[in-house]
Design an enzyme around this catalytic site. Structure first.
Site, short mmCIF file in Angstrom:
data_model
loop_
_atom_site.label_atom_id
_atom_site.label_comp_id
_atom_site.label_asym_id
_atom_site.label_seq_id
_atom_site.Cartn_x
_atom_site.Cartn_y
_atom_site.Cartn_z
N ASP A 249 0.81 -1.22 0.00
CA ASP A 249 0.00 0.00 0.00
C ASP A 249 0.84 1.27 0.00
OD1 ASP A 249 -2.64 -0.71 -0.13
OD2 ASP A 249 -2.86 -0.96 2.03
C1 GLC Z 1 -0.49 2.71 5.79
C2 GLC Z 1 0.25 1.50 6.35
C3 GLC Z 1 -0.01 0.27 5.54
C4 GLC Z 1 -1.50 0.11 5.33
C5 GLC Z 1 -2.09 1.41 4.73
C6 GLC Z 1 -3.57 1.32 4.46
O1 GLC Z 1 0.02 3.01 4.55
O2 GLC Z 1 1.63 1.71 6.40
O3 GLC Z 1 0.53 -0.85 6.18
O4 GLC Z 1 -1.74 -0.96 4.49
O5 GLC Z 1 -1.83 2.46 5.59
O6 GLC Z 1 -4.30 1.35 5.64
C1 GLC Z 2 -1.60 -3.66 5.45
C2 GLC Z 2 -2.85 -3.71 4.59
C3 GLC Z 2 -2.67 -4.65 3.42
C4 GLC Z 2 -1.41 -4.34 2.69
C5 GLC Z 2 -0.22 -4.34 3.63
C6 GLC Z 2 1.06 -3.93 2.96
O1 GLC Z 2 -1.45 -4.87 6.12
O2 GLC Z 2 -3.96 -4.11 5.34
O3 GLC Z 2 -3.76 -4.56 2.54
O4 GLC Z 2 -1.23 -5.30 1.68
O5 GLC Z 2 -0.44 -3.44 4.69
O6 GLC Z 2 1.05 -2.59 2.62
#
Ligand code: GLC
Ligand code: GLC
Length: 822
Positions: A490
């Site tokens: 993400d």
């Molecule tokens: C932030 C976090 C990530 C998560 C994203 C969406 O970017 O670092 O881990 O998946 O938020 O909530």
């Molecule tokens: C968080 C989010 C997931 C994403 C991950 C890596 O765990 O929930 O959707 O793939 O971060 O960014």
């Protein structure tokens, strides 16, 4: 250092001191009513939605941590204490908190009084039940007064925290000291207008007194630990009007030496149909019929014990689908108990409510839901089916997907929108896993709309086709999938270019016309494109399958041509077409995601573990060399030391945390699975152990979070606090580790036409037996394992040797004995 130990027989983790580094929690409930409970009794309860129907209040960012919960104050001849240690924090002569499957039992003892509180949500009930047993362990009579305590939240947990000008005037309660089964307090804020629900907090005996006004009970300027009423030794019988409603009963208890008394408290949620809301015509008195029915089911200790037994049995049944006996206690307890339990909790909560998720934030993730399903589809296939249809129903007609949807409305979340180009392919992953588990091909014909728009229903298979085509039609100059806003990571935001503080990296696209591509999505396409083809074949569409396989081959070629850096797979191409994850960069040279996923998709696999010229072996060796740490594999290396506007959020974290070089536990099992693919079970098991909570129990002082569940992240080697975990419980880590260990290391996995038996766990587990129920039949798989690299099992099924590793499915009810030797 440890703060407790496992009790595998009881399926419990026993916390033996209140002084863990962080509150260690558990979850109660698996249907509609849920509670979080820490080893100190902290936490809160809600009905279905942690934001919209919060029953009890919790204080965030509080000092001390973990303030707010269900507490019981003991007044013993002027000495006031709480058996959960919090909130009074008086020294205890004995303390123990047992977190079990769907229940927690906390025992505290002081000055000859022992209080054991068992807390659980009974099957089929919208209530948390607390069974409190007080024992006089001294040799003199005891005269005690017990004060229970819960603090009500004014339902909408977000509003409750922000809108004081209204909320401090609306609180309302009713007290029924002579209720049919004891005494009861009702929290009925907003019931006078549009709510059709209230909360009840009751005890199964006549209470000597009560309090419902927090400031009276606690006293102005006091903390919960200094609460005035328990100190005074008698209730004030306060009736809340506005401000802060609470529920507290006082019960006087006389105990001879050795004598015990058990009380049952119920915190329930009650809904009344509109025409049955009131007990009187003037609409002043709430209709309590349903609350009385609830408390009547827990009027005695015997009833309560029976409900508890039913809960225990339900978990025994649930967990009997997959179990192992290996002689390696840590492995067995993770596989048989805690990993599957965490998968169920993740199914129930998605990412909403934990001690790291406030319960007032995000909805359910499209990719998260599909991956979580991989970990619970064998436990609750019917609910998995329902979730797949719900998820597919939020898909958009062009095959893209809302990144999140709201659990109560099941509608896509417009604030976050779509454009995460990995999302659609995860739907194929979820559906294929479901069909392999159940054989229910009929789900492919099940209608599901687009964007929840009635009238747009198409068969589920068409949704999968749109997912597949979305990747096909969104390819960049290297023939690799365009990344969109991000892929699984993400924080890899290649079209974002943000300079504004607070702007969301996930939803901002400040630059158009880029060509950012993802090697990770390419690997996903190879894996799930093939699964799509297999579903198409079984759906009677061989031409569709053949075309899909052609496109998969194209992608495989593109991945090797443009995704291979020489020693490992590249991560992506940025907005301008420059490679990311290349040896030529100073930072972010190598990323874990494409190594794990490309190899588990079967890309670059040569002739086995000794084929050092094969891309798969080279990539996995590079992973170990550059990403390996004693605490697991970091996400990329070296971590970014400065903000890179062209990379987005990944470079915002200090080095070693989260996506910037943290050990993001979710993708470690991809590497473990990849190692099994090349026949290196020993390395697979090594990767598995490094992040497994039970294997980290001895370093709980470093790890700091619960040693019975996975955390999303462990700080990486470049972090200031390497090895420290964060974000426990709600993470895709649970599902993927269960897939890795159960299907690839222990090697028993359902396929479309039979059960595959293909263990790869290395020499440390020379013998084990897996019992797996699949499609109604039971398979007892006994493995004798040399652990030699590259060896594959030969199988004897019910006494007859078979070729290959696929055991055809037996009729429901049958028991099949499989002997596997390697
Ligand atoms: C932030 C976090 C990530 C998560 C994203 C969406 O970017 O670092 O881990 O998946 O938020 O909530
Ligand atoms: C968080 C989010 C997931 C994403 C991950 C890596 O765990 O929930 O959707 O793939 O971060 O960014």
């Amino acid at each position: 250092m440890q703060y407790g130990h496992f009790d595998d027989e009881a399926r419990e983790y026993v916390v033996t001191t209140p002084h863990t580094p962080y509150p260690w929690i558990n979850y109660l409930g698996s249907e509609q009513f849920f509670s979080l409970i820490s080893h100190q009794g902290g936490g809160y309860s809600f009905y279905r939605d942690a934001r919209m129907r919060r029953l009890t209040r919790y204080r965030y960012n509080n000092i001390p941590a973990d303030a707010g919960g269900r507490y019981l104050y003991v007044h013993d001849d002027g000495d006031v204490w709480t058996p959960t240690w919090m909130p009074v924090k008086a020294d205890l002569d004995h303390f123990e908190a047992r977190h079990g499957l769907g229940y927690t039992k906390i025992t505290g003892e002081r000055r000859g009084v022992r209080v054991e509180t068992l807390v659980f949500v009974p099957v089929g009930e919208n209530a948390e039940v607390q069974r409190v047993t007080v024992t006089n362990t001294s040799d003199a009579p005891k005269s005690l007064t017990l004060f229970s305590f819960v603090e009500f939240c004014l339902w909408n947990a977000h509003d409750d925290q922000t809108n004081y000008q209204r909320n401090l005037s609306i609180g309302e309660v009713e007290v029924e000291q002579d209720a049919p089964h004891g005494s009861a307090i009702y929290h009925k804020t907003e019931y006078r207008e549009r709510r059709d629900h209230y909360a009840v907090f009751a005890v199964n005996t006549h209470a000597d007194g009560f309090d419902t006004d927090r400031d009276t009970f606690v006293g102005a300027y006091n903390s919960l630990g200094e609460a005035a009423v328990p100190r005074a030794g008698h209730s004030a019988n306060s009736v809340a009007s506005g401000w802060y409603p609470i529920g507290s009963h006082s019960v006087h208890v006389e105990l001879a030496p050795g004598e015990s008394r058990t009380l049952v408290y119920v915190l329930g949620y009650v809904e009344n149909p509109d025409e049955e809301k009131w007990a009187d015509d003037a609409h002043q008195v709430i209709n309590k019929t349903r609350a009385h029915a609830l408390t009547s089911r827990f009027a005695t200790t015997e009833q309560t014990d029976a409900a508890f037994d039913a809960l225990v049995t339900s978990w025994t049944d649930l967990l009997s689908t997959y179990s192992v006996r290996s002689g390696e206690p840590k492995l067995d307890r993770m596989v048989n108990i805690w990993n599957q339990y965490q998968c169920m909790v993740t199914f129930n909560m998605s990412r909403s409510a934990s001690y790291f998720e406030t319960g007032i934030g995000r909805g359910m993730g499209f990719r998260d839901s599909n991956q979580d399903l991989l970990g619970f589809v064998h436990l609750i296939p019917a609910r998995a089916r329902e979730r797949l249809i719900d998820t597919a129903s939020t898909q958009l007609p062009d095959g893209s997907a809302y990144h999140q949807y709201q659990p109560l409305t099941k509608r896509g979340n417009n604030d976050v929108g779509s454009g995460f180009n990995d999302d659609p392919l995860w739907l194929i992953a979820g559906v294929a896993a479901y069909v392999r588990e159940t054989g229910d091909l009929a789900i492919l014909d099940e209608g599901a709309p687009f964007d929840n728009e009635p009238g747009t229903e198409v068969p589920l298979f068409e949704h999968l086709t749109r997912s597949f085509e979305h990747a096909v039609t969104h390819r960049g100059p290297h023939g690799l999938p365009l990344i969109g806003r991000a892929d699984w990571n993400d924080c890899l935001n290649l079209n974002c270019f943000s300079t504004t503080p607070g702007e969301s990296f996930q939803t901002t696209e400040n630059k158009a016309g880029g060509v950012a591509e993802s090697v990770f999505i390419a690997a996903m396409f190879v894996k799930y494109g093939e699964e799509y083809a297999q579903l198409a074949e079984r759906h009677g569409l061989p031409d569709v399958a053949a075309r899909a396989r052609g496109l998969v081959e194209e992608m495989r070629t593109a991945t090797m041509e443009h995704g291979w850096d020489g020693r490992w797979f590249r991560r992506a191409y940025d907005f301008f077409g420059n490679p990311i994850g290349t040896d030529a960069s100073d930072e972010g040279k190598i990323w874990i995601e494409p190594q794990g996923f490309a190899v588990l998709a079967g890309i670059g696999i040569g002739s086995g573990p000794d084929d050092v010229s094969s891309p798969a072996v080279q990539a996995l060796d590079a992973v170990e060399e550059m990403l390996g740490t004693p605490h697991g594999l970091v996400l990329q290396y070296p971590a970014y030391t400065t903000y890179h506007i062209e990379l987005g959020e990944v470079s915002t974290y200090p080095p070693g945390y989260k996506e910037n070089g943290g050990i993001f536990c979710h993708n470690n099992p991809w590497v473990a699975i990849a190692e099994t693919m090349v026949g290196r079970g020993d390395k697979a098991f090594d990767h598995y152990r490094r992040i497994s909570p039970a294997y980290r129990e001895e370093i709980s002082d470093v790890h700091r979070l619960e040693p019975y569940v996975y955390a999303q992240m462990i700080a990486g080697k470049e972090a200031v606090r390497a090895g420290e975990a964060k974000n426990s419980w709600l993470t895709g880590t649970a599902a993927w580790n269960f897939v890795a260990v159960s299907q690839y290391l222990l090697g028993v996995r359902p396929d479309f036409d039979g059960l595959v038996v293909d263990p790869q766990i290395g020499p440390d587990v020379p013998e084990f037996t897996v019992t797996r129920v699949a499609r109604g039949a039971t398979y007892v798989v006994s493995v004798t394992n040399s652990g030699a690299r590259g060896s594959r099992a030969t199988l004897v099924v019910d006494g007859t040797p078979i070729a290959g590793n696929l055991v055809p499915y037996a009729p429901a009810g049958a028991t099949v004995h499989i002997q596997a030797t390697l």
